[in-house]
Write a protein that holds these residues in place. Structure first.
Motif, PDB file in Angstrom:
ATOM      1  N   ASN A   1       0.822  -1.213   0.000  1.00 31.88           N
ATOM      2  CA  ASN A   1       0.000   0.000   0.000  1.00 31.88           C
ATOM      3  C   ASN A   1       0.852   1.256   0.000  1.00 31.88           C
ATOM      4  OD1 ASN A   1      -2.897  -0.453  -0.043  1.00 31.88           O
ATOM      5  ND2 ASN A   1      -2.632  -1.589   1.857  1.00 31.88           N
ATOM      6  N   LYS A   2       1.900   1.235   0.822  1.00 28.50           N
ATOM      7  CA  LYS A   2       2.786   2.405   0.906  1.00 28.50           C
ATOM      8  C   LYS A   2       3.483   2.654  -0.429  1.00 28.50           C
ATOM      9  CE  LYS A   2       6.716   4.233   3.541  1.00 28.50           C
ATOM     10  NZ  LYS A   2       7.700   3.956   4.620  1.00 28.50           N
ATOM     11  N   TYR A   3       3.947   1.591  -1.058  1.00 24.73           N
ATOM     12  CA  TYR A   3       4.628   1.717  -2.351  1.00 24.73           C
ATOM     13  C   TYR A   3       3.666   2.257  -3.407  1.00 24.73           C
ATOM     14  CZ  TYR A   3       6.940   0.204  -6.688  1.00 24.73           C
ATOM     15  OH  TYR A   3       7.509   0.155  -7.929  1.00 24.73           O
ATOM     16  N   LEU A   4       2.462   1.675  -3.468  1.00 25.57           N
ATOM     17  CA  LEU A   4       1.497   2.087  -4.481  1.00 25.57           C
ATOM     18  C   LEU A   4       1.077   3.538  -4.284  1.00 25.57           C
ATOM     19  CD1 LEU A   4      -0.312   1.141  -6.860  1.00 25.57           C
ATOM     20  CD2 LEU A   4      -2.052   0.567  -5.158  1.00 25.57           C
ATOM     21  N   THR A   5       0.798   3.904  -3.042  1.00 29.31           N
ATOM     22  CA  THR A   5       0.376   5.278  -2.762  1.00 29.31           C
ATOM     23  C   THR A   5       1.488   6.271  -3.068  1.00 29.31           C
ATOM     24  OG1 THR A   5      -1.130   4.495  -1.042  1.00 29.31           O
ATOM     25  CG2 THR A   5      -0.512   6.820  -0.971  1.00 29.31           C
ATOM     26  N   GLY A   6       2.730   5.899  -2.718  1.00 27.49           N
ATOM     27  CA  GLY A   6       3.857   6.799  -2.954  1.00 27.49           C
ATOM     28  C   GLY A   6       4.161   7.003  -4.423  1.00 27.49           C
ATOM     29  N   LYS A   7       3.955   5.968  -5.238  1.00 29.11           N
ATOM     30  CA  LYS A   7       4.282   6.062  -6.672  1.00 29.11           C
ATOM     31  C   LYS A   7       3.164   6.720  -7.491  1.00 29.11           C
ATOM     32  CE  LYS A   7       8.322   4.044  -6.510  1.00 29.11           C
ATOM     33  NZ  LYS A   7       9.570   4.786  -6.850  1.00 29.11           N
ATOM     34  N   GLU A   8       1.954   6.712  -6.982  1.00 25.95           N
ATOM     35  CA  GLU A   8       0.804   7.351  -7.630  1.00 25.95           C
ATOM     36  C   GLU A   8       0.704   7.026  -9.128  1.00 25.95           C
ATOM     37  OE1 GLU A   8       1.598  11.492  -6.552  1.00 25.95           O
ATOM     38  OE2 GLU A   8      -0.039  11.332  -5.085  1.00 25.95           O
ATOM     39  N   PRO A   9       0.570   5.741  -9.485  1.00 29.41           N
ATOM     40  CA  PRO A   9       0.510   5.386 -10.912  1.00 29.41           C
ATOM     41  C   PRO A   9      -0.675   6.001 -11.641  1.00 29.41           C
ATOM     42  CG  PRO A   9      -0.115   3.524  -9.515  1.00 29.41           C
ATOM     43  CD  PRO A   9       0.451   4.565  -8.615  1.00 29.41           C
ATOM     44  N   TRP A  10      -1.770   6.339 -10.931  1.00 29.09           N
ATOM     45  CA  TRP A  10      -2.924   6.978 -11.562  1.00 29.09           C
ATOM     46  C   TRP A  10      -2.603   8.369 -12.075  1.00 29.09           C
ATOM     47  CZ3 TRP A  10      -2.625   4.830  -6.747  1.00 29.09           C
ATOM     48  CH2 TRP A  10      -2.345   5.706  -5.670  1.00 29.09           C
ATOM     49  N   LYS A  11      -1.543   8.990 -11.546  1.00 35.66           N
ATOM     50  CA  LYS A  11      -1.064  10.275 -12.076  1.00 35.66           C
ATOM     51  C   LYS A  11       0.021  10.054 -13.130  1.00 35.66           C
ATOM     52  CE  LYS A  11      -1.921  13.029  -7.878  1.00 35.66           C
ATOM     53  NZ  LYS A  11      -1.288  13.885  -6.825  1.00 35.66           N
ATOM     54  N   LEU A  12       0.913   9.076 -12.824  1.00 37.34           N
ATOM     55  CA  LEU A  12       2.055   8.836 -13.716  1.00 37.34           C
ATOM     56  C   LEU A  12       1.620   8.348 -15.089  1.00 37.34           C
ATOM     57  CD1 LEU A  12       5.185   8.838 -13.742  1.00 37.34           C
ATOM     58  CD2 LEU A  12       5.083   6.444 -13.021  1.00 37.34           C
ATOM     59  N   ILE A  13       0.481   7.663 -15.186  1.00 41.89           N
ATOM     60  CA  ILE A  13       0.023   7.103 -16.462  1.00 41.89           C
ATOM     61  C   ILE A  13      -0.141   8.183 -17.530  1.00 41.89           C
ATOM     62  CG2 ILE A  13      -2.422   7.277 -15.847  1.00 41.89           C
ATOM     63  CD1 ILE A  13      -0.756   4.454 -17.882  1.00 41.89           C
ATOM     64  N   LYS A  14      -0.357   9.418 -17.092  1.00 45.74           N
ATOM     65  CA  LYS A  14      -0.567  10.514 -18.044  1.00 45.74           C
ATOM     66  C   LYS A  14       0.716  10.903 -18.762  1.00 45.74           C
ATOM     67  CE  LYS A  14      -4.224  12.377 -15.066  1.00 45.74           C
ATOM     68  NZ  LYS A  14      -4.635  13.513 -14.174  1.00 45.74           N
ATOM     69  N   THR A  15       1.870  10.596 -18.135  1.00 44.66           N
ATOM     70  CA  THR A  15       3.147  11.036 -18.721  1.00 44.66           C
ATOM     71  C   THR A  15       4.103   9.892 -19.022  1.00 44.66           C
ATOM     72  OG1 THR A  15       4.050  11.358 -16.494  1.00 44.66           O
ATOM     73  CG2 THR A  15       3.015  13.262 -17.561  1.00 44.66           C
ATOM     74  N   ASP A  16       3.982   8.740 -18.332  1.00 43.21           N
ATOM     75  CA  ASP A  16       4.962   7.664 -18.510  1.00 43.21           C
ATOM     76  C   ASP A  16       4.274   6.315 -18.315  1.00 43.21           C
ATOM     77  OD1 ASP A  16       7.122   5.924 -18.523  1.00 43.21           O
ATOM     78  OD2 ASP A  16       8.429   7.311 -17.422  1.00 43.21           O
ATOM     79  N   ALA A  17       3.724   5.789 -19.398  1.00 44.77           N
ATOM     80  CA  ALA A  17       2.992   4.522 -19.334  1.00 44.77           C
ATOM     81  C   ALA A  17       3.912   3.357 -18.978  1.00 44.77           C
ATOM     82  CB  ALA A  17       2.299   4.252 -20.668  1.00 44.77           C
ATOM     83  N   GLU A  18       5.149   3.377 -19.473  1.00 47.28           N
ATOM     84  CA  GLU A  18       6.053   2.249 -19.221  1.00 47.28           C
ATOM     85  C   GLU A  18       6.448   2.166 -17.748  1.00 47.28           C
ATOM     86  OE1 GLU A  18       7.863  -1.151 -19.644  1.00 47.28           O
ATOM     87  OE2 GLU A  18       6.647  -0.169 -21.185  1.00 47.28           O
ATOM     88  N   GLN A  19       6.738   3.299 -17.144  1.00 52.11           N
ATOM     89  CA  GLN A  19       7.071   3.282 -15.723  1.00 52.11           C
ATOM     90  C   GLN A  19       5.848   2.896 -14.890  1.00 52.11           C
ATOM     91  OE1 GLN A  19       8.848   6.869 -14.180  1.00 52.11           O
ATOM     92  NE2 GLN A  19       9.267   5.944 -12.185  1.00 52.11           N
ATOM     93  N   THR A  20       4.675   3.324 -15.325  1.00 50.53           N
ATOM     94  CA  THR A  20       3.449   2.930 -14.639  1.00 50.53           C
ATOM     95  C   THR A  20       3.281   1.417 -14.667  1.00 50.53           C
ATOM     96  OG1 THR A  20       2.368   5.003 -15.234  1.00 50.53           O
ATOM     97  CG2 THR A  20       0.939   3.170 -14.599  1.00 50.53           C
ATOM     98  N   ARG A  21       3.555   0.816 -15.845  1.00 49.82           N
ATOM     99  CA  ARG A  21       3.475  -0.637 -15.960  1.00 49.82           C
ATOM    100  C   ARG A  21       4.458  -1.309 -15.004  1.00 49.82           C
ATOM    101  NH1 ARG A  21       1.788  -4.272 -19.719  1.00 49.82           N
ATOM    102  NH2 ARG A  21       1.365  -2.699 -21.314  1.00 49.82           N
TER     103      ARG A  21
END
Length: 697
Positions: free
Chosen positions: A466-486
């Motif tokens: 949970n801490k990792y997911l919340t800290g990385k915020e993939p729901w925001k990152l998907i807008k700029t970096d799909a590969e890192q989000t994956r």
């Protein structure tokens, strides 16, 4: 006790007595801990057999049959079936669930008795035994109650005072009464065969006190040490009963084997039946092998009321017989209480397993989780329905379920639930370290019988995710970096897969759901690597858990307030459990007039502070808001309540009691308590919160 030290394991859970259903106290004592331990061993690829079965002998069976106008066989058939089906539905993973009424068990029990008899181990003697003339039968130890000569407990049994732990004989009791008729029994002569436990005491002290001091749980070792310090006495291995295993002697016709000779042998007879059914050699799991390194590791999971029988009586029988391995450990748990009171079958103050399974379909893991988190591992603990709700909602739903659900939904939303790219393993070392720590703590905790810690280790991995997911915020990152989000989400998929593996011994149904969503089959051993191939397709996301609503809890609390119904006592092994024992009630005091009563000013107050009074065992210093003022009250309840557990409780306070100095503290009043026949105290308090200062009339 590291698993790598043994080639095979024989694990037993106490045999539940087949005259009533199972409740959560039984689960927390002998079955859930053993099941977690066995599942862990299997995940380590260990050779293990997990043994249990119904204890179907003893006087309580015949008494229940008489009361119901039926036969002992019908009683045991009914409850054996119910108990077996409840275990199966709940998911306790026995290799065999047997029964002591089976022919193979009777034959083996008689073989043990004959072996000891032929060796001259028994002491034969006539003794005077209590007899209930109204019921025309001799009374087994547990069917006599009286006052303990050691502590004054008025409900001590004929073999042991459960309040102070003193070993007793029926004739030691003051003012004994039959629990059948309620009358004073008479003494009559009868012949029995006694096991000379005093003869084995030097051996027991070497094997147990010297050999187990640093490996057995302190509560178990301490009770055993206390028994040995008191000095052991011969114990009769036969009984005057009409239901049980026949004593294999012509001169003992009509007598039966004592249940604590018969019942533990049920572990061995069950193993023999399992071996026959599966083409195994039962002796490898019970007998001493030519090479000591090939001996099985025997572990008994029990409740604390069975400690003496599994740690002293049964080992003495095995030792006297010869050729059998002795228990490596007996990790007994203490008692589980319910909503501020003892579990009671006679008062129907219990959460019955079969009813839980009916009313909470598919929620086995929720109960496993809550019970594991409060297991009475070294001291008594308490189950409350509010705590059940809080743990399910705030931990299972909010931490474990929330993490898995968020990741699965995001993977399907952003990447159609398909794993791809150059990331077959976790790319974040911090995550790897945290998961590795989880495995280490899980293994070390389970192997030292600290199951609550093991559960925390799994939840800590979920918290890490949970801490990792919340800290990385993939729901925001998907807008700029799909590969890192994956990469982030696939790291989370690895965490989920490891959670599925780690949770297998503790939450087996949840693990299956996790592996099902991940499309990874039914489960994994600890040593199997977690890796997703390129193009791996996930299955649809699904909720692991659902919130428990207030009305569900309200219904369960209302059930506990309903009058007692006629239910049996499903107490684990030791078939001479007492039916609802007679509870002596103090006679009424002399009459008082209303004016005398009206002089007492009793108010409802709330405990604000609580601390133990130094150099005393019984006293607590309380600070109470009475609505009138805040005052100090000294109360003799320290042996019944921990100070921190009663802060915030509302109590009834006699506020106009003359102040009195106690241990240098001025006490300004007295709180009112209810004391049951067992000496347990309960607060006299309102059913629902009221304003401090409210008058009790």
């Amino acid at each position: 006790m590291a698993p790598e030290n043994f080639k095979r394991y024989t694990v037993t859970s106490a045999l539940p007595y087949a005259n009533g259903p199972l409740h959560i106290g039984h689960l927390a004592g002998a079955y859930l801990p053993a099941d977690i331990y066995v599942r862990h061993l299997r995940l380590l690829r260990k050779e293990v057999v997990y043994i249990c079965g119904s204890d179907e002998h003893g006087a309580a069976i015949t008494i229940k049959a008489k009361k119901e106008g039926t036969t002992p066989q019908q009683i045991i058939d009914r409850y054996h079936t119910q108990i077996k089906e409840s275990f199966e539905e709940f998911g306790i993973s026995f290799d065999i669930y047997h029964r002591t009424s089976a022919k193979i068990h009777h034959e083996l029990s008689q073989e043990f008795f004959t072996n000891l008899y032929n060796k001259g181990e028994f002491i034969e003697k006539y003794s005077e035994q209590y007899y209930d003339a109204d019921y025309d039968q001799f009374l087994a130890d547990r069917y006599i109650i009286g006052t303990c000569p050691n502590c004054g407990n008025t409900n001590a049994y004929g073999d042991q005072c459960e309040k102070c732990g003193t070993s007793l004989s029926p004739t030691d009791l003051i003012d004994p009464k039959s629990t059948l008729s309620g009358k004073a029994p008479e003494l009559r002569p009868t012949k029995h065969w006694y096991l000379p436990l005093d003869k084995y005491q030097p051996w027991l002290e070497r094997w147990l006190l010297e050999g187990k001091k640093n490996t057995w749980k302190t509560n178990v070792y301490g009770q055993c040490s206390s028994w040995l310090k008191q000095g052991l006495q011969p114990r009769s291995m036969t009984r005057d009963l009409d239901w049980g295993v026949d004593v294999p002697l012509e001169e003992a016709k009509g007598k039966k084997l004592y249940v604590w000779l018969d019942a533990p042998i049920g572990y061995i007879s069950a193993t023999k039946q399992w071996a026959i059914d599966n083409g195994k050699d039962w002796e490898k799991y019970w007998k001493i092998q030519e090479n000591d390194d090939d001996n099985a590791c025997l572990i008994h999971f029990i409740g604390k009321d069975n400690i003496v029988f599994h740690c002293i009586t049964f080992p003495s029988i095995l030792h006297a017989h010869g050729g059998y391995v002795l228990p490596e450990n007996v990790p007994a748990n203490e008692f589980l209480n319910l909503e501020g009171d003892k579990l009671s079958t006679s008062r129907n103050h219990a959460v019955w397993l079969h009813e839980y399974l009916q009313e909470f379909p598919g929620k086995q893991d929720e109960l496993r989780y809550v019970l594991t988190s409060i297991l009475p591992e070294t001291s008594d603990s308490e189950f409350t329905w509010k705590d059940y709700q809080a743990r399910v909602n705030n931990e299972l739903v909010a931490i474990l379920g929330n993490f898995v659900n968020r990741v699965m939904i995001l993977m399907h939303k952003y990447f159609e639930g398909k794993v791809s790219g150059p990331h077959p393993e976790i790319t974040d070392e911090t995550l790897n370290d945290g998961i590795g720590k989880g495995y280490d703590e899980l293994g070390a905790s389970i192997e030292s019988f600290k199951f609550r810690q093991a559960l925390n280790a799994v939840m800590d991995v979920a918290r890490l995710g949970n801490k990792y997911l919340t800290g990385k915020e993939p729901w925001k990152l998907i807008k700029t970096d799909a590969e890192q989000t994956r990469e982030i989400l696939q790291n989370c998929l690895h965490i989920i897969a490891h959670l599925g593996t780690l949770a297998q011994p503790l939450l087996p149904s949840t693990s299956k759901k996790i592996f099902g969503m991940l499309n990874l089959g039914g489960g994994m051993h600890y040593d199997q690597p977690v890796a997703f191939s390129n193009g791996h397709q996930l299955n649809a996301a699904a909720l692991l858990f659902e919130k428990v609503e207030d009305e569900v809890i309200a219904r369960q609390l209302e059930k506990l307030r309903q009058p007692a119904s006629a239910v049996g006592d499903g107490s684990p092994a030791g078939g001479e459990e007492t039916p609802a024992a007679i509870q002596p009630v103090s006679p009424a005091k002399p009459d008082v007039n209303y004016d005398q009563f009206a002089t007492m000013d009793i108010r409802i107050g709330t405990i604000l502070e609580a601390e133990k009074v130094t150099k005393t065992k019984k006293l607590l210093k309380l600070k109470i808001d009475t609505g009138i003022d805040q005052r100090t009250v000294v109360s003799g309840i320290a042996e019944h309540f921990e100070p921190e557990s009663i802060i915030g409780k509302q109590v009834s306070v006699l506020v106009n009691l003359e102040p009195r100095e106690i241990k240098g503290i001025v006490s300004q009043g007295m709180i009112l308590m209810a004391e049951d026949a067992d000496g347990k105290l309960s607060f006299v308090a309102p059913a629902a919160p009221v304003t401090n200062g409210s008058t009790v009339r």
